[in-house]
Enzyme design. Structure first.
Site, short mmCIF file in Angstrom:
data_model
loop_
_atom_site.label_atom_id
_atom_site.label_comp_id
_atom_site.label_asym_id
_atom_site.label_seq_id
_atom_site.Cartn_x
_atom_site.Cartn_y
_atom_site.Cartn_z
N ASN A 7 -3.41 -3.42 -3.93
CA ASN A 7 -2.21 -3.16 -4.72
C ASN A 7 -2.51 -3.69 -6.13
OD1 ASN A 7 0.24 -3.07 -6.04
ND2 ASN A 7 1.37 -4.22 -4.51
N ARG A 9 -0.83 -4.07 -8.66
CA ARG A 9 0.24 -4.87 -9.26
C ARG A 9 0.26 -6.31 -8.74
NH1 ARG A 9 5.84 -2.10 -9.68
NH2 ARG A 9 5.98 -3.74 -11.23
N CYS A 10 -0.55 -6.58 -7.72
CA CYS A 10 -0.61 -7.91 -7.10
C CYS A 10 -1.76 -8.71 -7.72
CB CYS A 10 -0.82 -7.76 -5.59
SG CYS A 10 -1.18 -9.30 -4.73
N SER A 11 -1.47 -9.88 -8.24
CA SER A 11 -2.52 -10.68 -8.91
C SER A 11 -3.62 -11.09 -7.94
CB SER A 11 -1.91 -11.92 -9.58
OG SER A 11 -1.34 -12.79 -8.62
#
Length: 115
Positions: A7, A9-11
């Site tokens: 993902n 958007r996930c750090s």
């Protein structure tokens, strides 16, 4: 070939991908929020992880609580898998999957365990 369940958007997911790239690890990247996992694929990943579906479930995701679920709910594994397939944000990530095993990259360095 390994598959990286990602993902962007996930750090932690971005950190894991950067770590793999730094190490020259070849893998395909699957954006699981766009290219959804089937029940069979998710069940296979859970089996390779050696955990229960509930252990892969992001229990702190707002949608989990909005839907009225709690981890104390007594449900079959197949029900938890169906929930994660329907709401893929509930799947813990990132996950590196090989032909025989898988690992959740939290922390990202755990991804190196299966290499």
């Amino acid at each position: 070939m390994n598959t990286y369940i990602h993902n962007p958007r996930c750090s932690k997911s971005r950190q894991g991908l950067a770590l793999l790239e730094e190490r020259g690890v070849q893998c395909s990247t699957r954006l699981y929020l766009e290219n959804l996992l089937s029940k069979e694929e998710l069940a296979s990943i859970i089996d390779k992880l050696g955990i229960t579906p509930l252990e892969l479930l992001r229990q702190q995701e707002p949608i989990f609580k909005e839907l009225g679920y709690t981890v104390k709910d007594e449900r079959e594994d197949s029900e938890w898998i169906s929930l994660m397939v329907e709401y893929p944000k509930l799947i813990e990530r990132p996950i590196l999957v090989s032909d025989t095993t898988a690992v959740v990259g939290r922390p990202p360095e755990r991804l190196l365990e299966i290499l």
